[in-house]
Design a protein around this motif. Structure first.
Motif, PDB file in Angstrom:
ATOM      1  N   GLU A   1      -6.650  -5.261  -2.878  1.00 47.88           N
ATOM      2  CA  GLU A   1      -7.409  -4.413  -3.807  1.00 47.88           C
ATOM      3  C   GLU A   1      -8.340  -3.476  -3.050  1.00 47.88           C
ATOM      4  OE1 GLU A   1      -8.151  -3.245  -7.778  1.00 47.88           O
ATOM      5  OE2 GLU A   1      -6.679  -4.635  -6.945  1.00 47.88           O
ATOM      6  N   GLU A   2      -8.959  -4.001  -2.005  1.00 48.30           N
ATOM      7  CA  GLU A   2      -9.854  -3.176  -1.198  1.00 48.30           C
ATOM      8  C   GLU A   2      -9.082  -2.084  -0.470  1.00 48.30           C
ATOM      9  OE1 GLU A   2     -13.462  -1.887   0.038  1.00 48.30           O
ATOM     10  OE2 GLU A   2     -13.107  -3.588  -1.303  1.00 48.30           O
TER      11      GLU A   2
ATOM     12  N   CYS B   1       0.824  -1.200   0.000  1.00 51.40           N
ATOM     13  CA  CYS B   1       0.000   0.000   0.000  1.00 51.40           C
ATOM     14  C   CYS B   1       0.866   1.262   0.000  1.00 51.40           C
ATOM     15  CB  CYS B   1      -0.938   0.008   1.207  1.00 51.40           C
ATOM     16  SG  CYS B   1      -2.278  -1.203   1.123  1.00 51.40           S
TER      17      CYS B   1
ATOM     18  N   MET C   1      -6.278  -0.672  -1.441  1.00 51.32           N
ATOM     19  CA  MET C   1      -5.848   0.343  -2.412  1.00 51.32           C
ATOM     20  C   MET C   1      -7.016   1.209  -2.856  1.00 51.32           C
ATOM     21  SD  MET C   1      -2.847  -1.462  -4.696  1.00 51.32           S
ATOM     22  CE  MET C   1      -3.887  -2.734  -5.412  1.00 51.32           C
ATOM     23  N   LYS C   2      -8.206   0.634  -2.962  1.00 51.92           N
ATOM     24  CA  LYS C   2      -9.400   1.435  -3.285  1.00 51.92           C
ATOM     25  C   LYS C   2      -9.670   2.467  -2.197  1.00 51.92           C
ATOM     26  CE  LYS C   2     -11.887  -1.913  -6.196  1.00 51.92           C
ATOM     27  NZ  LYS C   2     -13.081  -2.792  -6.299  1.00 51.92           N
ATOM     28  N   SER C   3      -9.491   2.061  -0.964  1.00 55.38           N
ATOM     29  CA  SER C   3      -9.694   2.988   0.153  1.00 55.38           C
ATOM     30  C   SER C   3      -8.687   4.126   0.091  1.00 55.38           C
ATOM     31  CB  SER C   3      -9.538   2.246   1.487  1.00 55.38           C
ATOM     32  OG  SER C   3     -10.496   1.236   1.624  1.00 55.38           O
TER      33      SER C   3
ATOM     34  N   ASP D   1      -7.885  -9.816  -2.990  1.00 58.48           N
ATOM     35  CA  ASP D   1      -9.085  -9.021  -2.737  1.00 58.48           C
ATOM     36  C   ASP D   1      -8.875  -8.033  -1.599  1.00 58.48           C
ATOM     37  OD1 ASP D   1     -10.476 -10.318  -4.763  1.00 58.48           O
ATOM     38  OD2 ASP D   1     -11.211 -11.892  -3.423  1.00 58.48           O
TER      39      ASP D   1
ATOM     40  N   LYS E   1      -7.345   5.326  -2.639  1.00 57.64           N
ATOM     41  CA  LYS E   1      -7.775   6.185  -3.741  1.00 57.64           C
ATOM     42  C   LYS E   1      -8.901   7.108  -3.307  1.00 57.64           C
ATOM     43  CE  LYS E   1      -6.549   2.973  -7.497  1.00 57.64           C
ATOM     44  NZ  LYS E   1      -7.080   2.136  -8.589  1.00 57.64           N
ATOM     45  N   GLN E   2      -9.831   6.554  -2.539  1.00 59.46           N
ATOM     46  CA  GLN E   2     -10.971   7.355  -2.080  1.00 59.46           C
ATOM     47  C   GLN E   2     -10.528   8.423  -1.108  1.00 59.46           C
ATOM     48  OE1 GLN E   2     -13.685   4.448  -0.501  1.00 59.46           O
ATOM     49  NE2 GLN E   2     -14.271   3.657  -2.510  1.00 59.46           N
TER      50      GLN E   2
ATOM     51  N   ASN F   1      -0.932  -0.425 -10.658  1.00 57.36           N
ATOM     52  CA  ASN F   1      -1.556  -1.657 -10.157  1.00 57.36           C
ATOM     53  C   ASN F   1      -0.758  -2.895 -10.566  1.00 57.36           C
ATOM     54  OD1 ASN F   1      -3.525  -0.114  -9.072  1.00 57.36           O
ATOM     55  ND2 ASN F   1      -5.226  -1.017 -10.189  1.00 57.36           N
TER      56      ASN F   1
END
Length: 289
Positions: free
Chosen positions: A278-279, A82, A281-283, A275, A285-286, A256
């Motif tokens: 990925e979750e 991360c 890294m999405k957090s 998974d 980004k947000q 990625n």
């Protein structure tokens, strides 16, 4: 915890078996302090002769690895991915903004999200030096990979010194036990006029030296050396993960993909779940948005 269980098992099985077989602890207990002074003292002295003070402190500190295990846990590998994800993404979108993080990682907001990694100067310097070199156009993937490989190898070689030092002590203990036993026999020969029951006890006490040297070598110092080596090799995967991700970045792969290259090159038992990563890294980004 398993280290303490192993030590208890060694003592219980060796001395428990001896007592169950009819052995008497009196002779061992009486001879033990003197044999320990000779064997233990000689082992410590030989250890000090063959190592400088920095190596001595390093080895003593690393004995804790026998009980603590690897420094880097599976969750730390996900945190590292991360962290690299954030740094690489920033390097692509805002190279100027990256400078404040790699020039002052102790004050960096990005590094600050991962305090355990931030506190490890070696890993932080590896990341910052590589990213800094790339910003200075030293970005040939093959040359940088060679430099990183040599740097990681040198660091690993230094880290392995503790296990080598402990193994050297383990190798010497049986011989030191024989030295103590020979001294006991010399002492016994000086009392050859004593009754057989006294001579028997004196010979038994002398043989405690041989027993103690072998017991300490193969029951403790040898296993300690093996465990320190295994833990050190396990922790070596952490800087290697940094290398894999940053070299992938120098090949101009998408962020990625760089992270996925690092994840797949991590051993299975410590590899972050796809998974979950990925979750995470999405957090990130947000939060950045």
């Amino acid at each position: 915890m398993i280290g303490f269980a192993g030590i208890a098992c060694v003592f219980i099985m060796v001395f428990g078996g001896y007592i169950l077989a009819g052995g008497k602890m009196g002779i061992i207990i009486k001879a033990l302090p003197f044999e320990m002074i000779m064997i233990g003292g000689a082992a410590v002295g030989a250890f000090l002769i063959s190592n400088d003070m920095a190596a001595v402190k390093h080895t003593v500190k690393d004995i804790g690895k026998v009980f603590k295990g690897p420094k880097w846990k599976p969750s730390d590998y996900q945190d590292l991915l991360c962290l690299l994800f954030e740094l690489i993404r920033l390097s692509k979108s805002n190279p100027i903004g990256l400078e404040e993080h790699i020039e002052g990682p102790s004050d960096s907001e990005i590094f600050g999200r991962y305090p355990k990694i931030q506190s490890d100067k070696e890993v932080v310097n590896l990341i910052c030096d590589t990213l800094r070199s790339a910003s200075m156009n030293y970005d040939d993937p093959h040359q940088v990979e060679e430099v990183l490989e040599k740097r990681i190898e040198a660091s690993h070689h230094h880290a392995m010194h503790s296990s080598h030092a402990l193994q050297t002590v383990a190798d010497g203990l049986p011989a030191l036990g024989i030295v103590a036993a020979v001294l006991g026999i010399i002492k016994t020969m000086g009392s050859i006029d004593q009754p057989p029951e006294i001579l028997g006890k004196m010979i038994g006490g002398a043989l405690v030296g041989t027993f103690l040297g072998v017991f300490l070598a193969y029951g403790f110092f040898g296993p300690f050396a093996a465990r320190v080596k295994a833990v050190t090799e396990e922790d070596a995967h952490f800087p290697k993960l940094v290398r894999e991700v940053l070299i992938a970045n120098l090949h101009s792969h998408p962020t990625n993909i760089c992270i996925e290259v690092g994840r797949q090159n991590t051993p299975t038992h410590i590899r972050p779940n796809f998974d979950d990563l990925e979750e995470a890294m999405k957090s990130l980004k947000q939060d950045a948005a």
